[in-house]
Each structure stands twice: as structure tokens, then as C-alpha cells.
Design an enzyme around this catalytic site. Structure first.
Site, short mmCIF file in Angstrom:
data_model
loop_
_atom_site.label_atom_id
_atom_site.label_comp_id
_atom_site.label_asym_id
_atom_site.label_seq_id
_atom_site.Cartn_x
_atom_site.Cartn_y
_atom_site.Cartn_z
CD GLU A 46 12.36 -5.46 -12.35
OE1 GLU A 46 11.47 -6.32 -12.26
OE2 GLU A 46 13.40 -5.62 -13.02
CB CYS A 69 17.50 -5.25 -14.76
SG CYS A 69 16.79 -6.64 -13.85
CG HIS A 112 21.63 -7.09 -15.34
ND1 HIS A 112 21.31 -6.61 -14.09
CD2 HIS A 112 20.72 -8.05 -15.63
CE1 HIS A 112 20.23 -7.25 -13.65
NE2 HIS A 112 19.86 -8.12 -14.56
#
Length: 473
Positions: A86, A121, A251
Site C-alpha cells: 500500500e 494491509c 495481522h
């Protein structure tokens, strides 16, 4: 060639993160934050960051070159290359195109499919799924897929800044893998929210609604877990609970959220089958069993109680994944796979036959839960060799701790150079290991130039670099 590849998954991995880091306790003092706000409140120890000579492209060049060399992979044998990121370098030109120099210059291989995947993400997971789907498809030509997750996470001055980090991870994808995807159990949740986003193209800093982002993360976790459990039940003929996995990997924007997330899965299992829990657990969680979803996300008492009862299982099933995320920080797309690498580092000798469940989240939002089974692979694709190549302990120990003042100064320089053209970097490679790529110049047409640090180059200001890619654009 068998048109249906079996046991598709991750054959090999490598990770690179910058040698520069700042300690979170020092950052607390520098920022005037209360003692423990970053270290206990966020659960973080250190944060890696890119110096002015490193970026997502240089990190990607470094990790891909390292993986190919350390596993002895012929660059001609790569047929698909997907990048998840990103961190925007160019609004049109994908990071993957810069990496093509490795394959074109070494062996003339330009027959490589794939470009970049972008959604906060989650892009690395999208790239991984794309590569795995390709290997399993009728389009597969027998070559390997290669996935790169690369990001530099930086925030404007303020409470979000300690949740930054930087890294690049490369994963080789193919059949008969020691880390095989259990594709049928996948659960996904996609939605439209403004929890974290980057609308200002003149700045690399995001707009963050921290409270909403945490709620969205947990809501997506619930949704993905319920769908994962449903798929498991459908194909295995029995309900899934956290007892059916040896490890869980999340994550990790910061470790405290990982703690809350595993406790949330524990609470979900309790809601589904409370009678299977011990009496003392039932007494602690039953007061919260009638809460609505929204109420449960906001209940601090539930959060505290569920973390307390889940802690022994957290220590066994999640703690092994937390090393790199706590030491390196939030690596965006690389975050979940750095946590996964931590499991391999800590447990590689006992992983054969075990299952790990992964939860990938990207704001905005995109999320999936999926699982891998570990198998004893053949060298060089054995779990012990993957752990050896990852070399986590040495990479962490060889870092250089930078003062918060120098960290802030570096971020100010990067702010000034974001989207800029016509500048030379210092070419200071004194902290970089041999074989590391670094940025040397952005010319008047915004073209970026990189060089590779040679084995005998230990000087401030660069010195004689390997010419590979130094003149590429």
C-alpha cells in the site's frame, strides 16, 4: 505434466527489514508519553524504519535477490510474480516492474505474469491467493510463483506514529509445499468503511479513525471466523474450535490488538458451545453472553475477562508469532507473514503435521481467514532450512538503535522528498549489509536509480557498488 497441482503452498520464504530501528521506550520519553504507553499499552518493543537510502523497492530487490540465491532458484523458473503493497511509489507503474530487472538482466526472463495488489494491509494476501490460484489452474506452466509483501508504514506526528514499521517478505509458491494451503476452509469478509485510508496523494501519511479501525478489525475477525468454522464443518464433518489449530497468526498493527483478537475467538467458541468450557470460565464469560455484537465490541469488561481466561492458550498458540511484529512494528502487508515467519523461527523442529490459522486484515476493508498445514519438506524446501534462511535472531541482533531525534529527523526528510524529483541521496551504506539494494537518485523525470552494496563497501557515502540496477529506470 499433471494439470492439477497437489499440495500447493509456500515452498520458501525470506525476510528483509531495515537495519535502523528506534526503541519504543525511548520514543515514549521523547514524545512525553506516559511510561508504558507504547511498550505495554500497544505491546511494542522496537520499530524499524527506512533511512533515506531505503524504500519499498530497494527492500523488495534485496529480499527477492536473497531468496533466489539462498534457495538456489533459477530465475528462469519464476513464471508469476505478484507484489502486495500500500506504499505508493507511482500511481501507474507497479513495484513488480522494478523487480523485473532481476530476471531480465540475469537470464532474459520477461515471461512473468502478475502485477501489484493494493488494499491497505491485505494486498500481500491477495497476491498470495493469486499465485496459489495460478499454480492450481489450467494456466499453470509448471514454474514457480513468487509473492512479495513490502511496505514502509509511517505516520504523522501524534499517537499513531509508534505503530509504524517497515519490511519486505518474499515467498516462493508451488506444489508439494512444506507449508500447504488448506484452500477449502477460507472465510472472507469485505466491506466499505473509512477506518484507515490515504486520500491525500501529496502525503504518505494516512487518515486514521483508531477506534473505528479496531472495531472494524474485530467485526471482520468475527465474520471471517464464523465462515471459516462453517467451511471446516462442511468439509470435515465436525465443528471447528481453537483446539483444532496449533497456532494462530494475526495481522499485527500492534501486539495489544493481537491479544484482543485471540480472546475474541475464545469468546466466539464460548458463545457456540459454552457447556464445553470449565466452570470458572463459564462464570467469567456468561455475564456477557447476551450482549449484541455492537455492545460486545465496546465492552471493556468483556475484553478484560476474555483475555484473562484465554491467556494460557494465547501463550501456547499465539505468543510464538509475536516476535517480529513486536520488534519490527507494523509492516502493513508484510505484517502477518512476518508473524508467520516468527512461528517458523520459534517452532520449526516441531511443526510437522500441525495446522496454523491465519487472519489477514486490510482497512477499508478486506479480510480473510485461512489455514496452512506443515509438512516435512525436502532440502532446500525443508522447514529447518526456511528457518535458517530467515535468520531471524541474527537479523534482529545486528540492527542499529537510532535515537528518537534522528528518527524524527529522518521522517522530516522523507516528508520533504515525498513525490519529489531531481535529488541525490547520501548513498550512505555504512549500516547496510553487503547485498542490500539502496536508492541513489531520483532524476528530473522522477526515474529512480538503485545500486547494490558490494562486499567490500563499508564506507559512509557509498563507495564502490555493484553496478547491477544502478542505471536502471
Amino acid at each position: 505434466m499433471d494439470s492439477q497441482a497437489k499440495g500447493v503452498g509456500i515452498l520458501a520464504m525470506d525476510i528483509y527489514f531495515p537495519p535502523t530501528c528506534v526503541r519504543q521506550d525511548a520514543l515514549e520519553d521523547h514524545d512525553g508519553a506516559s511510561k508504558g504507553k507504547y511498550t505495554i499499552g500497544l505491546g511494542q518493543d522496537c520499530m524499524a524504519f527506512c533511512s533515506e537510502v531505503e524504500d519499498v523497492i530497494s527492500m523488495s530487490l534485496t529480499v527477492v535477490t536473497s531468496l533466489l540465491e539462498k534457495y538456489g532458484i533459477d530465475p528462469k523458473q519464476i513464471g508469476r510474480l505478484e507484489v502486495g503493497s500500500e506504499t505508493v511509489i507511482d500511481k501507474s507503474k507497479s513495484i513488480k516492474t522494478w523487480l523485473m530487472d532481476i530476471f531480465e538482466q540475469k537470464c532474459g526472463n520477461t515471461d512473468i505474469e502478475g502485477v501489484d495488489s493494493t488494499n491497505a494491509c491485505y494486498g500481500g494476501t491477495a497476491a498470495l491467493f493469486n499465485c496459489m490460484n495460478w499454480v492450481e489452474s489450467s494456466s499453470w506452466d509448471g514454474r514457480y510463483g513468487l509473492v512479495v509483501c513490502t511496505d514502509s508504514a509511517v505516520y504523522a506526528e501524534g499517537p499513531a506514529r509508534p505503530t509504524g514499521g517497515a519490511a519486505a517478505i518474499a515467498m516462493l509458491v508451488g506444489p508439494n509445499a512444506p507449508i500447504a494451503l488448506e484452500g477449502k476452509f477460507r472465510g472472507t469478509h469485505m466491506s466499505h468503511v473509512y477506518d484507515f485510508y490515504k486520500p491525500d496523494l501529496a502525503s504518505e501519511y494516512p487518515v486514521v479513525d483508531g477506534k473505528l479501525s479496531q472495531t472494524c478489525y474485530l467485526m471482520a475477525l468475527d465474520s471471517c471466523y464464523n465462515r471459516f468454522c462453517s467451511k471446516f464443518h462442511k468439509f470435515k464433518g465436525k465443528p471447528f474450535s481453537i483446539a483444532d489449530a496449533d497456532y494462530f497468526v494475526f495481522h499485527s498493527p500492534y501486539n495489544k490488538l493481537v491479544q484482543k483478537s485471540f480472546a475474541r475467538l475464545y469468546y466466539n467458541d464460548f458463545l457456540r458451545n459454552s457447556s464445553s468450557f470449565e466452570k470458572d470460565v463459564r462464570e467469567k464469560l456468561e455475564p456477557y453472553s447476551t450482549l449484541s455484537g455492537d455492545q460486545s465490541y465496546q465492552s471493556r469488561d468483556l475484553e478484560k475477562a476474555s483475555q484473562q481466561v484465554a491467556k494460557p492458550l494465547y501463550n501456547a498458540k499465539v505468543q510464538p508469532s509475536t516476535l517480529l511484529p513486536k520488534q519490527v512494528g507494523n509492516m502493513y502487508t508484510a505484517s502477518i507473514y512476518a508473524a508467520f515467519a516468527s512461528v517458523i523461527h520459534n517452532k520449526h523442529s516441531t511443526l510437522g503435521g500441525q495446522r496454523v490459522v491465519m487472519f489477514s486484515y486490510g482497512s477499508g476493508l478486506a479480510s480473510s481467514m485461512f489455514s496452512f498445514r506443515f509438512h516435512d519438506g525436502q532440502h532446500p524446501f525443508s522447514l529447518s532450512n526456511i528457518a535458517s534462511v530467515l535468520n531471524v535472531s541474527n537479523k534482529l541482533e545486528s540492527r542499529h538503535v537510532i535515537t528518537p531525534e534522528k528518527f524524527v529527523e529522518t521522517l522530516k526528510l522523507m516528508e520533504h522528498r515525498y513525490g519529489a524529483k531531481g535529488f541525490l541521496t547520501s548513498k550512505d551504506t555504512s549500516l547496510l549489509s553487503p547485498g542490500t539494494f539502496y536508492l541513489t537518485e531520483v532524476d528530473s523525470m522522477y526515474r529512480r536509480f538503485y545500486a547494490k552494496k558490494a562486499a567490500d563497501d563499508n564506507t559512509v557515502g557509498g563507495g564502490p557498488a555493484n553496478g547491477f540496477l544502478a542505471n536502471s529506470h
